[in-house]
Structure formats: C-alpha cells, structure tokens
Design an enzyme around this catalytic site. Structure first.
Site, PDB file in Angstrom:
ATOM      1  N   GLU A  99     -25.868 -32.864  26.233  1.00  0.00           N
ATOM      2  CA  GLU A  99     -25.215 -33.986  25.576  1.00  0.00           C
ATOM      3  C   GLU A  99     -23.771 -34.140  26.027  1.00  0.00           C
ATOM      4  OE1 GLU A  99     -25.506 -32.637  21.470  1.00  0.00           O
ATOM      5  OE2 GLU A  99     -23.385 -32.184  21.547  1.00  0.00           O
ATOM      6  N   CYS A 112     -16.280 -36.035  26.393  1.00  0.00           N
ATOM      7  CA  CYS A 112     -16.443 -34.606  26.129  1.00  0.00           C
ATOM      8  C   CYS A 112     -17.693 -34.123  26.864  1.00  0.00           C
ATOM      9  CB  CYS A 112     -16.596 -34.404  24.624  1.00  0.00           C
ATOM     10  SG  CYS A 112     -16.947 -32.714  24.167  1.00  0.00           S
ATOM     11  N   CYS A 119     -25.577 -21.969  24.839  1.00  0.00           N
ATOM     12  CA  CYS A 119     -24.390 -21.125  25.039  1.00  0.00           C
ATOM     13  C   CYS A 119     -24.737 -19.692  24.665  1.00  0.00           C
ATOM     14  CB  CYS A 119     -23.237 -21.626  24.171  1.00  0.00           C
ATOM     15  SG  CYS A 119     -21.722 -20.668  24.412  1.00  0.00           S
ATOM     16  N   CYS A 123     -21.442 -18.109  18.522  1.00  0.00           N
ATOM     17  CA  CYS A 123     -20.496 -18.189  17.407  1.00  0.00           C
ATOM     18  C   CYS A 123     -21.260 -18.611  16.140  1.00  0.00           C
ATOM     19  CB  CYS A 123     -19.394 -19.191  17.702  1.00  0.00           C
ATOM     20  SG  CYS A 123     -18.424 -18.731  19.146  1.00  0.00           S
ATOM     21  N   CYS A 126     -21.316 -22.440  15.050  1.00  0.00           N
ATOM     22  CA  CYS A 126     -21.595 -23.429  16.097  1.00  0.00           C
ATOM     23  C   CYS A 126     -23.086 -23.591  16.312  1.00  0.00           C
ATOM     24  CB  CYS A 126     -20.915 -22.995  17.390  1.00  0.00           C
ATOM     25  SG  CYS A 126     -21.337 -24.036  18.792  1.00  0.00           S
ATOM     26  N   CYS A 340     -20.324 -30.395  18.645  1.00  0.00           N
ATOM     27  CA  CYS A 340     -20.927 -29.423  19.529  1.00  0.00           C
ATOM     28  C   CYS A 340     -22.414 -29.118  19.303  1.00  0.00           C
ATOM     29  CB  CYS A 340     -20.107 -28.153  19.293  1.00  0.00           C
ATOM     30  SG  CYS A 340     -20.207 -26.950  20.555  1.00  0.00           S
TER      31      CYS A 340
HETATM   32  N1  SAH Z   1     -17.213 -22.901  24.239  1.00  0.00           N
HETATM   33  C1  SAH Z   1     -15.941 -23.527  24.150  1.00  0.00           C
HETATM   34  C2  SAH Z   1     -16.016 -25.040  24.185  1.00  0.00           C
HETATM   35  C3  SAH Z   1     -17.085 -25.712  23.356  1.00  0.00           C
HETATM   36  S1  SAH Z   1     -16.898 -25.617  21.607  1.00  0.00           S
HETATM   37  C4  SAH Z   1     -15.172 -23.052  22.938  1.00  0.00           C
HETATM   38  O1  SAH Z   1     -15.770 -22.385  22.075  1.00  0.00           O
HETATM   39  O2  SAH Z   1     -13.972 -23.313  22.862  1.00  0.00           O
HETATM   40  C5  SAH Z   1     -15.553 -26.745  21.312  1.00  0.00           C
HETATM   41  C6  SAH Z   1     -14.855 -26.540  19.992  1.00  0.00           C
HETATM   42  O3  SAH Z   1     -15.724 -26.875  18.898  1.00  0.00           O
HETATM   43  C7  SAH Z   1     -14.381 -25.104  19.750  1.00  0.00           C
HETATM   44  O4  SAH Z   1     -13.022 -25.082  19.371  1.00  0.00           O
HETATM   45  C8  SAH Z   1     -15.261 -24.654  18.581  1.00  0.00           C
HETATM   46  O5  SAH Z   1     -14.562 -23.692  17.817  1.00  0.00           O
HETATM   47  C9  SAH Z   1     -15.507 -25.966  17.846  1.00  0.00           C
HETATM   48  N2  SAH Z   1     -16.690 -25.995  16.988  1.00  0.00           N
HETATM   49  C10 SAH Z   1     -17.916 -25.513  17.236  1.00  0.00           C
HETATM   50  N3  SAH Z   1     -18.753 -25.736  16.194  1.00  0.00           N
HETATM   51  C11 SAH Z   1     -18.045 -26.393  15.250  1.00  0.00           C
HETATM   52  C12 SAH Z   1     -18.332 -26.905  13.943  1.00  0.00           C
HETATM   53  N4  SAH Z   1     -19.550 -26.802  13.416  1.00  0.00           N
HETATM   54  N5  SAH Z   1     -17.337 -27.520  13.264  1.00  0.00           N
HETATM   55  C13 SAH Z   1     -16.092 -27.664  13.803  1.00  0.00           C
HETATM   56  N6  SAH Z   1     -15.771 -27.199  15.022  1.00  0.00           N
HETATM   57  C14 SAH Z   1     -16.725 -26.564  15.742  1.00  0.00           C
HETATM   58 FE1  SF4 Z   2     -20.407 -21.361  22.657  1.00  0.00          FE
HETATM   59 FE2  SF4 Z   2     -20.216 -22.861  20.482  1.00  0.00          FE
HETATM   60 FE3  SF4 Z   2     -18.965 -20.517  20.580  1.00  0.00          FE
HETATM   61 FE4  SF4 Z   2     -18.062 -22.568  22.087  1.00  0.00          FE
HETATM   62  S1  SF4 Z   2     -18.098 -22.464  19.846  1.00  0.00           S
HETATM   63  S2  SF4 Z   2     -18.393 -20.424  22.723  1.00  0.00           S
HETATM   64  S3  SF4 Z   2     -20.030 -23.557  22.575  1.00  0.00           S
HETATM   65  S4  SF4 Z   2     -21.198 -20.810  20.657  1.00  0.00           S
END
Ligand code: SAH
Ligand code: SF4
Length: 358
Positions: A99, A112, A119, A123, A126, A340
């Site tokens: 996406e 974006c 991934c 996290c 996420c 994300c």
């Molecule tokens: N992997 C990279 C880039 C993709 S995630 C990273 O982790 O930075 C991009 C951003 O989205 C990151 O700052 C992450 O902390 C945030 N993010 C992921 N899931 C989220 C959620 N459910 N609500 C708000 N921010 C989120």
């Molecule tokens: Fe991966 Fe989501 Fe963590 Fe970014 S926030 S590193 S996309 S698992």
C-alpha cells in the site's frame, strides 16, 4: 500466488538499472541519448507504454514494444477519506500487494511509500508488524509506487516519506537505490530535502545511511523513554537500546539547518504521562531534533489505547516549555485506516472477519 505478469525474457525497462538500460539500448543499435530519453519518459513523465513516447520514431516505439516492457503495478483498490487522504493498494508481479498513501495539504502533496511487504520488526502497536515479513521490495517496486500514483494525482507530488509498510533500513540496498533514482535529476528529480526516511532504530542502518547517503531527512520512532517499555513495544530495542540509538543520532552527519525528527506514538496510559514527557526532554538534550507526537491509531485486536486529548496537550506543553519543537500529528485518513499496514489488512478481510496474519 499469481504469476501471470511475469515474462523474464522480456526486460522491464522500468525495473532495470540505468546502466542495464544503456546496454539494452546499445544492443538495439541506438544512440546513447535514447537510454536517457526512455528513462526520462518512464520516471519523469510517468509513461506506462512505449506508445506514449511521442518523440521516439514510430518504428523505434514498435521495436521497443516487441523487445521490452514497462511494468507499472496496477492499483487494485483505492479509498479516499473525508480529509482527502487517498490510499492505494498495488499489486506486485508475484501477486503480493503493497500500500501507499497520498496525503494532500495546502502546500504539499505527500506520498507515503512502503519498503517491504509486511515487516519483521513486530512492533506491538503496528498492524504491519503483526503480518511478519513476506519479502523486501525491490528498488523498482519502491519507485513503482510513485509511478503508479503519479498519473492519478492531478498535481505534482512534492514530498516523499518512507513511512508505509516495512522497515527501510532492513532493506538498505533497495531503499538506497530507490532514493537515488527518486533524486536523480534525469528521473523524478525530488530534492533530498523533501524525502524523509523513518526507521524504528536500526543502528547499523542509521550509521550506514550517514556514511553512504543519500542525504534524505531522518525520522526515528522512539516511542518510549525507558528500555523496559521500549523493548516491550519495539523488540529490536533489546539489540539497540535507547542510549545506543541516541548516540547514533548524535553522531549522524546532519546537513546544516536540518533536524532529525523524533516520532513518538502516544499510547494511552503507557507512555503519555508528564514524567514520560520530562524524561523524553532529558534524553533528547543537545540533539538537533523536532518531535512529532502521534496519537495511537487503534485497529481491531490492538492491545493499546489512544491517549486522551488532555494528556496529548500536556505532553506537548512540557516539551515546548523545555524549548523543543513538538507537533501533534493526527493520523490522516483514519476513516479509511490509512495508518501503516491497515489497508493491506482490510484487503484480507473475508466476510466480516478480519484476518491478520501473525
Ligand atoms: N518502520 C518504520 C517506518 C514505518 S512505520 C518505523 O517504524 O519508523 C511509520 C510510523 O508509524 C512510525 O513512527 C510508527 O511508530 C507509526 N505507527 C505504526 N503503527 C501506528 C499506529 N497504530 N498508530 C499510530 N502510529 C503508528
Ligand atoms: Fe515495522 Fe510497523 Fe515497527 Fe515500523 S512500526 S518497524 S513498520 S512493525
């Protein structure tokens, strides 16, 4: 798996390197400027077929059509949110989907991009993290997202952020290659100042990006102020804890007048207290940075809560009082799950059930 579009004998001129494109043109007996012309048509002008390359002789266009192809990932789903955020689901040649999200603002149009399908970082807050890693995107697939969306925008994309699915610094070569192509004056010609790479904190990747470039903006998802909590949220913190991460950021060769963006996802009751804000301010001391506070965007089955408005405001105020630039970034396109990984998960919906692979 859907393999219908793959024809390995016929080169995809959107996917090969410029030197391979030059070699291909030479093989056809073409003058060297033709390779530049073709690359410009594909990248700078968004051509999806040779027929569109109107300043090439017709016979050459036909010859190219018989010997080569241009693959642009088709948009298999598109959603628009009330705030104008548009989310695209693109299908790759092996049938996997990825996406990207287009975010309009008054003065900017930001795209974006994803760098991986899924991934591996996992996290807890996420949705992409729950899927695990299917595979890295190639540099052509990273750039292909721009090529797929570009003709549908009606205005120029001004900014690129690598904040979609995946961890860009765990797909370093392909990401760096894509960034070189996006900043190439012959191609997309984005200024590196208008591109931001976001990482969960892969320290060797940050060091390598600093050494090798390209000099894009760096955003780092810190998200917690103690190792105990950060490891629970972002498992790679065990390997690269907060002090190592901040040391890498302090050593990062920032171009003059630029700042590192510290991203901090606010999770209600977990990392949003006054004490957290003060600890964050202390941790960031001396670092040229700004802070983006991102209220958690919930999804079905998520174990975290959004912060209440009060704690977001207090958190921001504490940072501002300590002379940090702190912004609250409301998730754009909430209604269409533009955060994300969320479109991807929607696509996997069967009936009313949301299947999220873990
Ligand atoms: N992997 C990279 C880039 C993709 S995630 C990273 O982790 O930075 C991009 C951003 O989205 C990151 O700052 C992450 O902390 C945030 N993010 C992921 N899931 C989220 C959620 N459910 N609500 C708000 N921010 C989120
Ligand atoms: Fe991966 Fe989501 Fe963590 Fe970014 S926030 S590193 S996309 S698992």
């Amino acid at each position: 798996m859907n393999m219908r579009n793959i024809s390995p004998q016929i080169p995809d001129l959107a996917a090969i390197s410029f030197s391979d494109l030059s070699a291909f043109a030479q093989e056809l007996g073409l003058a060297s400027y033709r390779a530049r012309q073709i690359r410009r048509w594909i990248d700078a002008r968004g051509a999806a077929s040779f027929a569109e390359m109107t300043d090439l002789p017709k016979a050459l266009r036909e010859q190219l059509g018989a010997r080569a192809r241009i693959f642009t990932p088709p948009v298999v789903r598109e959603n628009t949110a009330p705030d104008g955020t548009r989310k695209f689901l693109l299908e790759l040649e092996d049938g996997l989907t990825v996406e990207c999200v287009l975010i309009p603002d008054e003065n900017r149009l930001t795209l974006c991009l994803s760098t991986q399908v899924g991934c591996p970082v996992n996290c807890s807050f996420c949705l992409t993290g729950r899927m695990g890693l299917a595979r890295n995107l190639t540099s052509a697939e990273i750039v292909g997202q721009v090529r797929a969306v570009w003709p549908r925008t009606g205005r120029r994309i001004t900014n690129i952020v690598l904040m979609g699915m995946g961890e860009p610094l765990l797909n370093f070569e392909n990401t760096a290659d894509a960034l070189r192509r996006l900043t190439d004056p012959m191609g997309f010609a984005f200024s590196s100042r208008r591109i931001t790479l976001s990482t969960a904190g892969i320290v060797p990747g940050i060091e390598r990006l600093g050494r090798e470039g390209p000099p894009v903006n760096l955003a780092v998802s810190l998200n917690a102020t103690t190792d105990e909590l950060r490891t629970r949220l972002i498992p790679i913190n065990r390997k690269w804890p907060i002090d190592r991460l901040l040391a890498a950021l302090r050593a990062y060769p920032l171009p003059p007048r630029r700042r590192i963006t510290i991203e901090y996802v606010l999770l209600g009751g977990e990392n949003d207290t006054d004490e957290d804000a003060r600890r964050l301010a202390a941790l960031l001391k001396g670092l040229r940075c700004k802070v983006n506070l991102i209220p958690f965007n919930p999804f079905p089955g998520s174990l975290h809560r959004s912060p209440d408005r009060n704690s977001v405001e207090r958190f921001q105020r504490i940072l501002t009082e300590k002379r940090y630039s702190a912004f609250v970034r409301e998730s754009r396109g909430k209604e269409i799950r533009a955060a994300c990984g969320q479109l991807w998960a929607e696509e996997k919906k069967t009936g009313d059930e949301l299947r999220v692979e873990s």
